[in-house]
Scaffold this motif. Structure first.
Motif, mmCIF file in Angstrom:
data_model
loop_
_atom_site.group_PDB
_atom_site.id
_atom_site.type_symbol
_atom_site.label_atom_id
_atom_site.label_comp_id
_atom_site.label_asym_id
_atom_site.label_seq_id
_atom_site.Cartn_x
_atom_site.Cartn_y
_atom_site.Cartn_z
ATOM 1 N N ASP A 10 0.855 -1.117 -0.158
ATOM 2 C CA ASP A 10 0.087 -0.238 -0.013
ATOM 3 C C ASP A 10 0.822 1.403 0.097
ATOM 4 O O ASP A 10 0.612 2.233 -0.922
ATOM 5 C CB ASP A 10 -0.868 -0.073 0.985
ATOM 6 C CG ASP A 10 -1.856 -1.161 1.188
ATOM 7 O OD1 ASP A 10 -2.043 -1.766 0.135
ATOM 8 O OD2 ASP A 10 -2.476 -1.476 2.119
ATOM 9 N N SER A 11 1.855 1.250 0.850
ATOM 10 C CA SER A 11 2.785 2.454 0.848
ATOM 11 C C SER A 11 3.697 2.640 -0.240
ATOM 12 O O SER A 11 3.570 3.522 -0.843
ATOM 13 C CB SER A 11 3.704 2.265 2.222
ATOM 14 O OG SER A 11 4.599 3.342 2.390
ATOM 15 N N GLU A 14 1.388 4.295 -2.877
ATOM 16 C CA GLU A 14 1.496 5.549 -2.899
ATOM 17 C C GLU A 14 2.446 6.377 -3.266
ATOM 18 O O GLU A 14 2.237 7.603 -3.937
ATOM 19 C CB GLU A 14 1.059 5.944 -1.303
ATOM 20 C CG GLU A 14 -0.103 5.306 -0.794
ATOM 21 C CD GLU A 14 -0.246 5.676 0.716
ATOM 22 O OE1 GLU A 14 0.460 6.430 1.187
ATOM 23 O OE2 GLU A 14 -1.319 5.001 1.381
ATOM 24 N N GLY A 115 9.239 0.112 6.197
ATOM 25 C CA GLY A 115 9.239 1.018 4.946
ATOM 26 C C GLY A 115 9.981 2.103 4.892
ATOM 27 O O GLY A 115 11.033 2.306 5.552
ATOM 28 N N PRO A 117 8.701 6.252 5.563
ATOM 29 C CA PRO A 117 7.430 7.159 5.720
ATOM 30 C C PRO A 117 7.849 8.573 4.773
ATOM 31 O O PRO A 117 7.096 9.313 4.457
ATOM 32 C CB PRO A 117 7.234 7.558 7.020
ATOM 33 C CG PRO A 117 8.487 7.318 7.811
ATOM 34 C CD PRO A 117 9.188 5.969 6.982
#
Length: 341
Positions: A10-11, A14, A115, A117
């Protein structure tokens, strides 16, 4: 349902959506793909039994092998390093249990990372998760997450202690080769409150084979010890020309030079850029120990006053790295601290 836990897919999606480059690629990735990739290779392998030998000639030969590998490659694989395979494998087993915990529970722990951010482009994204903590806080940090993993804490603390001793000994060997006298006690200011243990997990990545498990970087420390599993994925940049895939050796530790040692050695020892590539089918685990000083520690040079770097503290170095990452999305590192000619 998520493709993985933590929600890396998902990250990553984006980040790709935000990126202005087609297909989620940017210029840095395109340049990276132009570099030649070679088949897996074995780094220089050093048998550390030589350091414990009663024969001076054998000990000197081992020290020379460590120094040569650190100067030419910035990396080597250490055999017979003195840390038991049973301890390393037990840490691996406990590590897997930790990462198997639900994502929401791992988030409760202040030492948990996943991940990236701050990633604004695919090249800045790491498909991985980790527990990263100073040695003095291993027990406290785990308790803060209410994990109930007493055995993992005990094993991590035991392993951290043994890695600390080994890292200090190797640093002393490298210092001795340049100074011409005992490097015992080098570097100063490194202890349980300043050094770190990091447990890494690279989940299988259902996306492109070009996704980074860990983005290209150099280590901001004196020395790193790494225990990796059989999966592979670690690559280092050789002679700034091509990426070399490191072939895992069972029970070996990978040793690599960090930025601070390159600065102190006046570029004799090399802090080499490296990365981890994600694997489409298999999870990868590794354990890293980072030999770091306090932020107030002055790095200095063994070649003063003719050092190619200006004087700086570790705190200054870390602040500059953090500022560059925030502004440019990537680390600049040592070039910021070179003396002006």
């Amino acid at each position: 349902m998520r493709l993985c836990d933590p929600p890396l897919a998902d990250s990553y999606s984006e980040v790709c959506h935000k990126s202005s480059m087609p297909h989620g690629l940017d210029m840095q990735q395109e340049q990276d793909q132009e570099l030649c990739y070679v088949a897996q290779c074995e780094l220089p392998v050093v048998d550390l039994r030589g350091l414990r030998s009663l024969e001076e000639e054998e000990r000197r030969a081992c020290m020379e092998a460590i120094a040569e590998a650190s100067a030419e490659w910035g990396f080597f694989q250490a055999l017979n390093h003195g840390i038991s395979s049973e301890l390393l494998r037990e840490m691996r087993s406990e590590q897997i249990k930790l990462f198997d915990l639900p994502f929401e529970k791992k988030l409760l722990n202040d030492s948990y990372r996943w991940g990236n951010p701050t990633a604004a482009a695919p090249r800045q994204f790491s498909w991985s998760e980790a527990f990263h903590f100073p040695l003095a806080r291993i027990s406290e940090d785990f308790k803060s997450g209410m994990f109930g993993v007493a055995r993992a804490v005990a094993v991590a603390e035991e392993l951290a202690g043994e890695m600390s001793e080994l890292a200090s000994r190797l640093a002393g060997v490298l210092a001795e080769r340049l100074q011409g006298h005992s490097g015992q006690g080098f570097p100063e200011g490194c202890n349980k409150t300043t050094c770190f243990l990091r447990l890494n997990h690279y989940p299988a990545c259902p996306l492109s084979a070009d996704v980074f498990g860990l983005t290209p970087h150099t280590d901001s420390d004196f020395l790193t010890l790494l225990f990796q599993d059989h999966v592979g994925g670690l690559q280092l940049l050789k002679d700034s020309k091509f990426w070399v895939a490191v072939k895992p050796i069972p029970d070996a530790l990978i040793v690599n030079i960090g930025d601070l040692f390159q600065a102190w050695s006046n570029d004799v020892y090399r802090s080499v850029e490296h990365k981890v590539m994600a694997n489409a089918k298999m999870d990868r685990y590794s354990i890293a120990y980072f030999l770091c000083p306090s932020r107030e520690s002055a790095i200095g040079s063994c070649k003063e006053p003719s050092s190619v770097y200006r004087k700086f503290t570790f705190g200054e170095f870390r602040r500059q790295v953090e500022e560059d990452v925030m502004i440019t999305g990537q680390k600049v590192g040592l070039p910021r601290f070179r003396r002006l000619k």
